[in-house]
Structures are given as structure tokens and as C-alpha cells.
Design a protein around this motif. Structure first.
Motif, PDB file in Angstrom:
ATOM      1  N   GLY A 218       0.731  -1.276  -0.003  1.00 35.12           N
ATOM      2  CA  GLY A 218      -0.042   0.098  -0.072  1.00 35.12           C
ATOM      3  C   GLY A 218       0.805   1.161  -0.116  1.00 35.12           C
ATOM      4  N   PHE A 219       2.100   1.233  -0.517  1.00 33.84           N
ATOM      5  CA  PHE A 219       2.828   2.478  -0.483  1.00 33.84           C
ATOM      6  C   PHE A 219       3.270   3.078   0.904  1.00 33.84           C
ATOM      7  N   TRP A 220       3.000   2.165   1.975  1.00 30.76           N
ATOM      8  CA  TRP A 220       3.136   2.613   3.256  1.00 30.76           C
ATOM      9  C   TRP A 220       4.201   2.053   4.105  1.00 30.76           C
ATOM     10  N   LEU A 221       5.022   2.845   4.521  1.00 36.65           N
ATOM     11  CA  LEU A 221       6.193   1.884   5.518  1.00 36.65           C
ATOM     12  C   LEU A 221       5.990   2.831   6.645  1.00 36.65           C
ATOM     13  N   GLY A 222       5.125   2.841   7.663  1.00 42.13           N
ATOM     14  CA  GLY A 222       4.799   3.532   8.717  1.00 42.13           C
ATOM     15  C   GLY A 222       5.291   2.728   9.773  1.00 42.13           C
ATOM     16  N   THR A 223       5.405   1.555   9.930  1.00 45.01           N
ATOM     17  CA  THR A 223       6.004   0.984  11.078  1.00 45.01           C
ATOM     18  C   THR A 223       7.270   0.242  10.920  1.00 45.01           C
ATOM     19  N   LEU A 224       8.123  -0.156  11.765  1.00 49.94           N
ATOM     20  CA  LEU A 224       9.233  -0.772  11.760  1.00 49.94           C
ATOM     21  C   LEU A 224       9.285  -2.216  11.165  1.00 49.94           C
ATOM     22  N   TRP A 225       7.990  -2.910  11.230  1.00 52.17           N
ATOM     23  CA  TRP A 225       7.894  -4.110  10.835  1.00 52.17           C
ATOM     24  C   TRP A 225       7.754  -4.100   9.431  1.00 52.17           C
ATOM     25  N   ARG A 226       7.175  -3.182   8.974  1.00 50.26           N
ATOM     26  CA  ARG A 226       6.903  -3.083   7.445  1.00 50.26           C
ATOM     27  C   ARG A 226       8.258  -2.683   6.763  1.00 50.26           C
ATOM     28  N   LYS A 227       9.007  -1.714   7.365  1.00 52.59           N
ATOM     29  CA  LYS A 227      10.438  -1.658   6.876  1.00 52.59           C
ATOM     30  C   LYS A 227      11.042  -2.868   6.861  1.00 52.59           C
ATOM     31  N   VAL A 228      11.273  -3.709   7.872  1.00 52.18           N
ATOM     32  CA  VAL A 228      11.797  -4.950   7.767  1.00 52.18           C
ATOM     33  C   VAL A 228      11.289  -5.600   6.815  1.00 52.18           C
ATOM     34  N   ALA A 229      10.066  -5.976   6.599  1.00 55.21           N
ATOM     35  CA  ALA A 229       9.564  -6.929   5.471  1.00 55.21           C
ATOM     36  C   ALA A 229       9.850  -6.231   4.001  1.00 55.21           C
ATOM     37  N   LEU A 230       9.938  -5.018   3.806  1.00 54.35           N
ATOM     38  CA  LEU A 230      10.621  -4.610   2.625  1.00 54.35           C
ATOM     39  C   LEU A 230      11.907  -4.824   2.326  1.00 54.35           C
ATOM     40  N   LEU A 231      12.841  -4.802   3.500  1.00 55.07           N
ATOM     41  CA  LEU A 231      14.212  -5.339   3.266  1.00 55.07           C
ATOM     42  C   LEU A 231      14.504  -6.653   3.131  1.00 55.07           C
ATOM     43  N   LEU A 232      13.474  -7.448   3.682  1.00 50.07           N
ATOM     44  CA  LEU A 232      13.581  -8.887   3.462  1.00 50.07           C
ATOM     45  C   LEU A 232      13.095  -9.152   2.209  1.00 50.07           C
ATOM     46  N   ALA A 233      12.240  -8.467   1.634  1.00 44.83           N
ATOM     47  CA  ALA A 233      11.745  -8.692   0.197  1.00 44.83           C
ATOM     48  C   ALA A 233      13.042  -8.417  -0.872  1.00 44.83           C
ATOM     49  N   PHE A 234      13.576  -7.437  -0.286  1.00 43.09           N
ATOM     50  CA  PHE A 234      14.854  -6.919  -1.420  1.00 43.09           C
ATOM     51  C   PHE A 234      15.664  -8.169  -1.240  1.00 43.09           C
ATOM     52  N   GLY A 235      16.176  -8.608   0.026  1.00 41.99           N
ATOM     53  CA  GLY A 235      17.191  -9.907   0.284  1.00 41.99           C
ATOM     54  C   GLY A 235      16.572 -11.071  -0.609  1.00 41.99           C
ATOM     55  N   VAL A 236      15.271 -11.278  -0.197  1.00 40.46           N
ATOM     56  CA  VAL A 236      14.751 -12.611  -1.113  1.00 40.46           C
ATOM     57  C   VAL A 236      14.844 -12.347  -2.459  1.00 40.46           C
ATOM     58  N   SER A 237      14.428 -11.457  -3.160  1.00 37.89           N
ATOM     59  CA  SER A 237      14.405 -11.186  -4.480  1.00 37.89           C
ATOM     60  C   SER A 237      15.813 -11.123  -5.238  1.00 37.89           C
ATOM     61  N   GLY A 238      16.483 -10.477  -4.264  1.00 38.85           N
ATOM     62  CA  GLY A 238      18.015 -10.478  -4.804  1.00 38.85           C
ATOM     63  C   GLY A 238      18.844 -11.733  -4.893  1.00 38.85           C
ATOM     64  N   THR A 239      18.524 -12.617  -3.838  1.00 29.34           N
ATOM     65  CA  THR A 239      18.985 -14.164  -3.832  1.00 29.34           C
ATOM     66  C   THR A 239      18.492 -14.847  -4.919  1.00 29.34           C
ATOM     67  N   TRP A 240      17.314 -14.745  -5.201  1.00 26.79           N
ATOM     68  CA  TRP A 240      16.630 -15.567  -6.268  1.00 26.79           C
ATOM     69  C   TRP A 240      17.279 -14.929  -7.607  1.00 26.79           C
ATOM     70  N   ASN A 241      17.174 -13.844  -7.918  1.00 26.14           N
ATOM     71  CA  ASN A 241      17.560 -13.203  -9.124  1.00 26.14           C
ATOM     72  C   ASN A 241      19.271 -13.777  -9.474  1.00 26.14           C
ATOM     73  N   LEU A 242      20.002 -13.487  -8.446  1.00 22.95           N
ATOM     74  CA  LEU A 242      21.296 -13.889  -8.449  1.00 22.95           C
ATOM     75  C   LEU A 242      21.432 -15.363  -8.986  1.00 22.95           C
ATOM     76  N   PHE A 243      20.580 -16.196  -8.396  1.00 22.65           N
ATOM     77  CA  PHE A 243      20.856 -17.573  -8.634  1.00 22.65           C
ATOM     78  C   PHE A 243      20.181 -17.884 -10.038  1.00 22.65           C
ATOM     79  N   ILE A 244      19.185 -17.375 -10.504  1.00 18.31           N
ATOM     80  CA  ILE A 244      18.588 -17.502 -12.069  1.00 18.31           C
ATOM     81  C   ILE A 244      19.677 -17.019 -12.909  1.00 18.31           C
TER      82      ILE A 244
END
Length: 308
Positions: A268-294
Motif C-alpha cells: 500500500g505504498f506505506w512504511l509507517g511501522t518498523l515491521w513494514r520496513k523490515v518486511a521490505l528489506l527482507l523482500a529485497f534480500g529474497v528477491s536479490g538472492t533468487w535473481n542472482l541464482f537464476i
């Protein structure tokens, strides 16, 4: 055949990129489709009973005078989710012989999109309300609607109170009918259901719907991230063929940022809580790891084809 070879074969198919695009389109539909949180059982029963009484009372009032009239049930002030209005609209034809005018599919989709955009935080509630049809709570606005839409009668009103505590409910709604021909209200009454002493409670229905929606968004994002580098593999293989470390790094960064951007959209384009920021950072890490493998698989297959 090796898994890497199968991935490379699928990635080079002409229309493979249509798969993640179709998935993204499906997720967008799931985000904006009509998905109003249902009422809890106690409130639903109270709304059903009040809607039936409203329809019965209007049927007794109408008699034969409504038989040729075009009637519309307007959005009620305070009726969030249109729960009571939709029930009145459904019950009215069986009690009143009239031409009931309902909303168009486009109008319903517009309202549903505005509601969902506000819930996801894409726009604020005030902006979302401007997109939707305004609720009608006054005679002047009802007559204006009648003139604009060619109606004879407009049923409108205000939900004064609607609260519950477990199985105890209190509902109070004012219902009026505006006559476009006389310019006057021809019906006005207040309908109540339950005990006014009931204290408000937090319903679990909305939380349940939001939890299901969150699960769908996570699953949709995961599928998108998994399929994007595979289905667009032909494009990335062409860039990898340049055999440039800088180009390879740009490919990895673009794919990862795209996956992270989609995650941010689903949040929802909203990062108003710490958990949402952590979730977005986790999404960046997971996406980067998978893309590197492929990208590594695509590069190995490219080299094997080149020197075979």
C-alpha cells in the motif's frame, strides 16, 4: 535434461514474459475487486431485520402510488460498506411494486476501487470519498439526485449508531423518502434494533478479511518474483552475452528493485511501522538472492551453448 537447461528453454520462449504480466494483472484485480469486510453474525442479523422492517413499512406506505415510480436507494450516511443499504435494496422489490433503479457495474467497481485504495493506503480516506458516490443525508441532496438521474423517489437517510458486543447489538437508522414531483419528504421514520446500552466492541471480521488479503498478496508477490527472471530470461541472456561485470550487476539490480517495488505496491505504498520496513528489506534480500541464482543459471547455459 538438467533443471538449468529446462529453465533456459522456458526462458527463451517468445511469450514467456506474459506469465508474470498476467500474474501481476491478476493481483491488481484482487486488490481492487469488491471485497467489503463482512458483518459479524450478530450485526448481520440486526441489519437483516431492520432492512426487512424498512421494506415492509415502505410497502405499507407506498400502496399503489409507487407502481409506476422510479425509485433509488441512495447511499446512507454512516453506512460503511453499504451493508444496510444493500439489504434494503434487496428486500424492497418484494414489498413495493416499483421500478427500482440500481447502480451500474462501473459505479460499483469505482466505489470498490476507492474503498480498497483507501484501505491499502494508496490514497487517504478523504480523497477516496471524493471518488465515490456521496451518501445522501438531506432532502436537498436527494432531490438533486432525483433531478440528475430522472428519478421519482429517492430513499435516503443516516445510520446513527451501529455497534455490537459479542451477541448484543444496537442499530439505529433514520430513513426518509424524497418525492421529486412535490419537492417534499413523503416518508420519515427511525428504525432501531437491539439494546442502546450495548458498548462497542472490535469485530474480528475485518481482521480476518485483512489477514486473508495479506496472505494472497504475499503469495502473489512470491510467484511474481519467482517467475519474472525465468520468464524474461531471453532478455537477460542477451545482456549477459556482453560479458560485462557492470552489465551483470545492473541486470541483478534492476530485477531486484522491480521485485522490491512490487512488494511496496502490495504493502500500500506505506512504511509507517518498523515491521513494514523490515518486511521490505527482507523482500529485497529474497528477491536479490533468487535473481542472482537464476542469472547464474542463465549465464552457465549461455556459456555451455557458446562453447559446445
Amino acid at each position: 535434461m538438467k533443471v538449468g537447461g529446462r529453465l533456459a528453454e522456458f526462458a527463451t520462449k517468445k511469450y514467456s514474459i506474459a506469465v508474470p504480466i498476467a500474474l501481476l494483472a491478476l493481483q491488481f484485480y484482487l486488490l481492487v475487486r469488491p471485497n467489503t469486510a463482512p458483518l459479524d453474525p450478530a450485526r448481520a442479523e440486526a441489519a437483516d431485520r431492520v432492512a426487512a422492517r424498512v421494506a415492509d413499512t415502505l410497502g405499507e406506505h407506498a400502496q399503489a402510488s409507487w407502481s409506476t415510480a422510479y425509485v433509488k436507494v441512495a447511499r446512507l450516511v454512516g453506512d460503511h460498506g453499504d451493508h444496510l443499504r444493500s439489504r434494503i435494496e434487496a428486500a424492497l422489490p418484494a414489498r413495493v411494486n416499483c421500478h427500482l433503479v440500481t447502480d451500474s457495474v462501473i459505479a460499483e467497481l469505482r466505489d470498490a476501487t476507492a474503498d480498497k485504495a483507501a484501505r491499502l493506503g494508496v490514497v487517504n480516506a478523504r480523497a477516496a470519498d471524493k471518488w465515490k458516490r456521496e451518501p445522501i443525508g438531506s432532502l436537498g441532496r436527494a432531490l438533486e439526485m432525483a433531478r440528475d438521474s430522472g428519478l421519482d423517489l429517492v430513499v435516503y437517510g443516516t445510520v446513527r449508531d451501529f455497534r455490537s458486543l459479542r451477541d448484543f447489538v444496537f442499530l439505529s437508522v433514520d430513513i426518509e423518502v424524497a418525492d421529486a414531483r412535490s419537492g417534499e419528504p413523503v416518508f420519515a421514520s427511525t428504525f432501531r434494533e437491539g439494546d442502546e446500552a450495548v458498548f462497542a466492541d472490535v469485530s474480528s471480521a475485518t481482521l480476518t478479511v485483512e489477514s486473508k488479503g495479506l496472505g494472497m498478496r504475499i503469495a502473489g508477490w512470491a510467484l511474481f518474483v519467482l517467475l519474472l527472471p525465468i520468464c524474461s530470461g531471453g532478455f537477460w541472456s542477451g545482456l549477459l552475452a556482453r560479458e560485462s561485470n557492470a552489465t551483470n550487476a545492473v541486470c541483478l539490480l534492476l530485477l531486484t528493485l522491480l521485485g522490491t517495488l512490487v512488494a511496496w505496491v502490495f504493502m500500500g505504498f506505506w512504511l509507517g511501522t518498523l515491521w513494514r520496513k523490515v518486511a521490505l528489506l527482507l523482500a529485497f534480500g529474497v528477491s536479490g538472492t533468487w535473481n542472482l541464482f537464476i542469472l547464474g543459471v542463465l549465464e552457465r547455459n549461455r556459456v555451455e551453448r557458446k562453447y559446445s
